[in-house]
Design a protein around this motif. Sequence first.
Motif, PDB file in Angstrom:
ATOM      1  N   LEU A 250    -103.372  63.819  62.739  1.00 27.24           N
ATOM      2  CA  LEU A 250    -103.757  64.548  61.541  1.00 27.24           C
ATOM      3  C   LEU A 250    -103.832  66.035  61.861  1.00 27.24           C
ATOM      4  N   ASP A 251    -103.384  66.845  60.937  1.00 32.98           N
ATOM      5  CA  ASP A 251    -103.486  68.297  61.086  1.00 32.98           C
ATOM      6  C   ASP A 251    -104.958  68.687  61.013  1.00 32.98           C
ATOM      7  N   ARG A 252    -105.455  69.381  62.020  1.00 33.83           N
ATOM      8  CA  ARG A 252    -106.876  69.759  62.041  1.00 33.83           C
ATOM      9  C   ARG A 252    -107.246  70.702  60.890  1.00 33.83           C
ATOM     10  N   GLN A 253    -106.266  71.337  60.282  1.00 36.09           N
ATOM     11  CA  GLN A 253    -106.526  72.223  59.154  1.00 36.09           C
ATOM     12  C   GLN A 253    -106.690  71.450  57.849  1.00 36.09           C
ATOM     13  N   GLU A 254    -106.276  70.182  57.843  1.00 37.06           N
ATOM     14  CA  GLU A 254    -106.329  69.367  56.629  1.00 37.06           C
ATOM     15  C   GLU A 254    -107.039  68.040  56.891  1.00 37.06           C
ATOM     16  N   LEU A 255    -108.238  68.122  57.451  1.00 38.88           N
ATOM     17  CA  LEU A 255    -108.988  66.903  57.752  1.00 38.88           C
ATOM     18  C   LEU A 255    -109.799  66.477  56.539  1.00 38.88           C
ATOM     19  N   THR A 256    -109.168  65.692  55.689  1.00 41.05           N
ATOM     20  CA  THR A 256    -109.855  65.180  54.512  1.00 41.05           C
ATOM     21  C   THR A 256    -109.794  63.652  54.534  1.00 41.05           C
ATOM     22  N   TYR A 257    -110.686  63.045  53.802  1.00 38.55           N
ATOM     23  CA  TYR A 257    -110.695  61.586  53.694  1.00 38.55           C
ATOM     24  C   TYR A 257    -109.371  61.095  53.103  1.00 38.55           C
ATOM     25  N   GLN A 258    -108.907  61.752  52.061  1.00 41.61           N
ATOM     26  CA  GLN A 258    -107.655  61.338  51.415  1.00 41.61           C
ATOM     27  C   GLN A 258    -106.467  61.446  52.359  1.00 41.61           C
ATOM     28  N   ASP A 259    -106.438  62.497  53.180  1.00 44.41           N
ATOM     29  CA  ASP A 259    -105.343  62.662  54.133  1.00 44.41           C
ATOM     30  C   ASP A 259    -105.400  61.564  55.195  1.00 44.41           C
ATOM     31  N   LEU A 260    -106.604  61.260  55.686  1.00 37.56           N
ATOM     32  CA  LEU A 260    -106.771  60.175  56.651  1.00 37.56           C
ATOM     33  C   LEU A 260    -106.303  58.851  56.050  1.00 37.56           C
ATOM     34  N   LEU A 261    -106.704  58.579  54.829  1.00 35.33           N
ATOM     35  CA  LEU A 261    -106.310  57.345  54.151  1.00 35.33           C
ATOM     36  C   LEU A 261    -104.797  57.279  53.981  1.00 35.33           C
ATOM     37  N   LYS A 262    -104.215  58.358  53.512  1.00 35.57           N
ATOM     38  CA  LYS A 262    -102.775  58.391  53.250  1.00 35.57           C
ATOM     39  C   LYS A 262    -101.962  58.175  54.525  1.00 35.57           C
ATOM     40  N   VAL A 263    -102.294  58.900  55.585  1.00 32.92           N
ATOM     41  CA  VAL A 263    -101.534  58.790  56.835  1.00 32.92           C
ATOM     42  C   VAL A 263    -101.725  57.409  57.470  1.00 32.92           C
ATOM     43  N   SER A 264    -102.966  56.915  57.479  1.00 34.62           N
ATOM     44  CA  SER A 264    -103.241  55.597  58.065  1.00 34.62           C
ATOM     45  C   SER A 264    -102.464  54.506  57.337  1.00 34.62           C
ATOM     46  N   CYS A 265    -102.514  54.532  56.020  1.00 30.77           N
ATOM     47  CA  CYS A 265    -101.819  53.515  55.227  1.00 30.77           C
ATOM     48  C   CYS A 265    -100.312  53.593  55.412  1.00 30.77           C
ATOM     49  N   CYS A 266     -99.795  54.794  55.445  1.00 32.66           N
ATOM     50  CA  CYS A 266     -98.352  54.980  55.630  1.00 32.66           C
ATOM     51  C   CYS A 266     -97.912  54.411  56.973  1.00 32.66           C
ATOM     52  N   GLU A 267     -98.643  54.715  58.023  1.00 34.00           N
ATOM     53  CA  GLU A 267     -98.282  54.257  59.367  1.00 34.00           C
ATOM     54  C   GLU A 267     -98.435  52.741  59.528  1.00 34.00           C
ATOM     55  N   LEU A 268     -99.427  52.161  58.849  1.00 35.75           N
ATOM     56  CA  LEU A 268     -99.681  50.726  58.984  1.00 35.75           C
ATOM     57  C   LEU A 268     -98.982  49.883  57.924  1.00 35.75           C
ATOM     58  N   GLY A 269     -98.330  50.537  56.949  1.00 37.92           N
ATOM     59  CA  GLY A 269     -97.627  49.801  55.909  1.00 37.92           C
ATOM     60  C   GLY A 269     -98.568  49.109  54.935  1.00 37.92           C
ATOM     61  N   VAL A 270     -99.669  49.763  54.607  1.00 39.36           N
ATOM     62  CA  VAL A 270    -100.676  49.208  53.707  1.00 39.36           C
ATOM     63  C   VAL A 270    -100.730  50.064  52.447  1.00 39.36           C
TER      64      VAL A 270
ATOM     65  N   SER B 255    -102.607  39.267  49.015  1.00 41.19           N
ATOM     66  CA  SER B 255    -102.504  40.197  50.133  1.00 41.19           C
ATOM     67  C   SER B 255    -101.966  39.506  51.379  1.00 41.19           C
ATOM     68  N   PRO B 256    -100.936  40.075  52.010  1.00 43.30           N
ATOM     69  CA  PRO B 256    -100.449  39.478  53.258  1.00 43.30           C
ATOM     70  C   PRO B 256    -101.433  39.691  54.395  1.00 43.30           C
ATOM     71  N   PHE B 257    -102.408  40.593  54.219  1.00 42.04           N
ATOM     72  CA  PHE B 257    -103.384  40.880  55.260  1.00 42.04           C
ATOM     73  C   PHE B 257    -104.689  40.143  55.024  1.00 42.04           C
ATOM     74  N   GLN B 258    -104.676  39.186  54.145  1.00 37.53           N
ATOM     75  CA  GLN B 258    -105.870  38.454  53.748  1.00 37.53           C
ATOM     76  C   GLN B 258    -106.535  37.796  54.959  1.00 37.53           C
ATOM     77  N   ASN B 259    -107.838  37.912  55.023  1.00 34.40           N
ATOM     78  CA  ASN B 259    -108.599  37.282  56.099  1.00 34.40           C
ATOM     79  C   ASN B 259    -109.017  35.902  55.643  1.00 34.40           C
ATOM     80  N   THR B 260    -108.293  34.903  56.060  1.00 35.76           N
ATOM     81  CA  THR B 260    -108.623  33.541  55.649  1.00 35.76           C
ATOM     82  C   THR B 260    -109.342  32.839  56.780  1.00 35.76           C
ATOM     83  N   VAL B 261    -110.285  32.010  56.423  1.00 33.86           N
ATOM     84  CA  VAL B 261    -111.046  31.287  57.425  1.00 33.86           C
ATOM     85  C   VAL B 261    -110.160  30.276  58.126  1.00 33.86           C
ATOM     86  N   ALA B 262    -109.344  29.580  57.362  1.00 32.37           N
ATOM     87  CA  ALA B 262    -108.463  28.577  57.961  1.00 32.37           C
ATOM     88  C   ALA B 262    -107.051  28.787  57.449  1.00 32.37           C
ATOM     89  N   THR B 263    -106.227  29.386  58.262  1.00 28.73           N
ATOM     90  CA  THR B 263    -104.826  29.548  57.877  1.00 28.73           C
ATOM     91  C   THR B 263    -104.111  28.231  58.110  1.00 28.73           C
TER      92      THR B 263
END
Length: 106
Positions: free
Chosen positions: A21-41, A82-90
């Motif tokens: 993350l660019d230290r000049q643009e440390l916002t919650y929205q930027d963190l969310l956007k970059v994280s989701c983009c990188e993880l495909g979420v 959701s493909p990332f669903q946390n199921t107790v018994a898959t």
Amino acid sequence: ELVLKVRVQNLRDSDFIEIELDRQELTYQDLLKVSCCELGVNPEQVEKIRKLPNTLVRKDKDVARLQDFQELELVLVRSDSSPFQNTVATLMERPCYNSRASKLTY
């Protein structure tokens, strides 16, 4: 740049990826956007961001306090589609024994 380690909570693959993350643009929205983009979420699937082991990241000031290589988790909203669903018994974890079939008489 601020380098952070992120992953999606409760996936079989518990590895982190590193994001920058660019230290000049440390916002919650930027963190969310970059994280989701990188993880495909989809960002709409994220319920909250957790700084491990047990601290919620809620606002821009929280993001500004993050340090290099801190570990974060994206906690996703539970959804049947959701493909990332946390199921107790898959399907792989369920026993293959069918108790109703065993009671059938021929």
